[in-house]
Design a protein around this motif. Sequence first.
Motif, PDB file in Angstrom:
ATOM      1  N   ALA A  25     -26.800 -10.405   0.135  1.00  0.00           N
ATOM      2  CA  ALA A  25     -25.670 -11.286  -0.171  1.00  0.00           C
ATOM      3  C   ALA A  25     -25.297 -11.215  -1.644  1.00  0.00           C
ATOM      4  CB  ALA A  25     -26.030 -12.720   0.218  1.00  0.00           C
ATOM      5  N   LEU A  26     -26.289 -11.304  -2.522  1.00  0.00           N
ATOM      6  CA  LEU A  26     -25.951 -11.371  -3.940  1.00  0.00           C
ATOM      7  C   LEU A  26     -25.612 -10.002  -4.534  1.00  0.00           C
ATOM      8  CD1 LEU A  26     -28.156 -14.289  -5.107  1.00  0.00           C
ATOM      9  CD2 LEU A  26     -25.722 -14.094  -5.387  1.00  0.00           C
ATOM     10  N   MET A  27     -26.118  -8.911  -3.925  1.00  0.00           N
ATOM     11  CA  MET A  27     -25.690  -7.593  -4.407  1.00  0.00           C
ATOM     12  C   MET A  27     -24.200  -7.401  -4.106  1.00  0.00           C
ATOM     13  SD  MET A  27     -28.384  -6.274  -5.765  1.00  0.00           S
ATOM     14  CE  MET A  27     -29.057  -7.896  -6.070  1.00  0.00           C
ATOM     15  N   VAL A  28     -23.798  -7.773  -2.890  1.00  0.00           N
ATOM     16  CA  VAL A  28     -22.384  -7.663  -2.519  1.00  0.00           C
ATOM     17  C   VAL A  28     -21.536  -8.541  -3.430  1.00  0.00           C
ATOM     18  CG1 VAL A  28     -20.738  -8.081  -0.663  1.00  0.00           C
ATOM     19  CG2 VAL A  28     -22.962  -7.106  -0.137  1.00  0.00           C
ATOM     20  N   GLU A  29     -22.037  -9.741  -3.678  1.00  0.00           N
ATOM     21  CA  GLU A  29     -21.345 -10.681  -4.563  1.00  0.00           C
ATOM     22  C   GLU A  29     -21.166 -10.076  -5.965  1.00  0.00           C
ATOM     23  OE1 GLU A  29     -20.288 -13.587  -3.557  1.00  0.00           O
ATOM     24  OE2 GLU A  29     -19.686 -14.474  -5.472  1.00  0.00           O
TER      25      GLU A  29
END
Lengths: 247, 109
Positions: B97-101
């Motif tokens: 989730a946070l890599m995509v973010e």
Amino acid sequence: MASHSATTTQSANLWGGGVEPMKASYGKLMMWFFLMSDTFTFSALLITYGMIRFSNHAYLGDIDSYVFSQEYWPIPDKVFNAIPFLHGVHLPLVFVGIMTFILIMSSVTMVLAVEAGHRMDRNDVQKWMLWTILGGIAFLGCQAWEWTHLITGTETGSLIDGKPFFGANLVRNEYGPPAFADLFFFITGFHGTHVLSGVLLNIIIFYNTVIGVYDRTGHYEMVEKVGLYWHFVDLVWVFVFTFFYLI
Amino acid sequence: MEHSHQENGTVAMQKPNTGAIWRTFWFLLAATTIEFIVAFTMTDPSMKMLRISIFLILTLYKAFYIVGEFMHLKHEVKVLIWSIVLPVSFIVWFVIALMVEGDSVLMVR
């Protein structure tokens, strides 16, 4: 004693207390669950690093013509390339390799202390606990040097807002975006705090071993519990090493 | 507090049994050495993804040995293994989730 009788009367008195469904003592289980919560804390920190790194530009040019800049995320090889007594020599990752080795080694001596505890061998526990404490202190010393090096900076420094700036603090950073230094100090600092408290716990355990507390209580489980914590600290370093220094 | 593995007085004569510990140590050392070799030899930008994958696999391999052998989790009962591994496995989603973010923050900038 409680568990010995529990296994024999388990079917008769399942809900009467004294049953250990996980075959581990209360203290050990609580240490596991504490470490699980700590896993979430550390993963939050490391994932924050990943997210902020992904939201900054990466250096795409030729590796040999690399210079520090505020425009892109620094390449770790170029930042962490110094080791004590060899000033000005480009030795990427060597010092952090030594630190990793020290921590893995102290994890090994810790597990040897746990093994000696199973045999109720007080002398061996003492010996291995002492090595573990020394390893922890050596690691903290290395980290202090690493921090000092990063804070002091290189001889050339970088231009920030038209003025030369050397080293890194929480606001400015000659190696790259300020967030890089912030995350470095925060994550390795948080890990270092864990190492420090681990060393203090190890010293308490060592002292108790020396004065014979565990011989009197009849088991060395306290060494195991603190050992779990110590291995966890080593485990976190494995991840910090990969994400901060290698990738 | 009494404990399940409390042993009787004869255990003082046991010999150290450290074979598995040292084997794990050599595995960890070998994995770290490979990481270093990869870090120094695979510097070409085209091999970046391969390099990162090798680092991640070796890191998880090391984590598996530290948790399984040094922290002894491999030899605990199944309930305990799963009560640790299952909650921790949700971190995988957190990472994705946070890599995509982070990637989309870069796009917006």
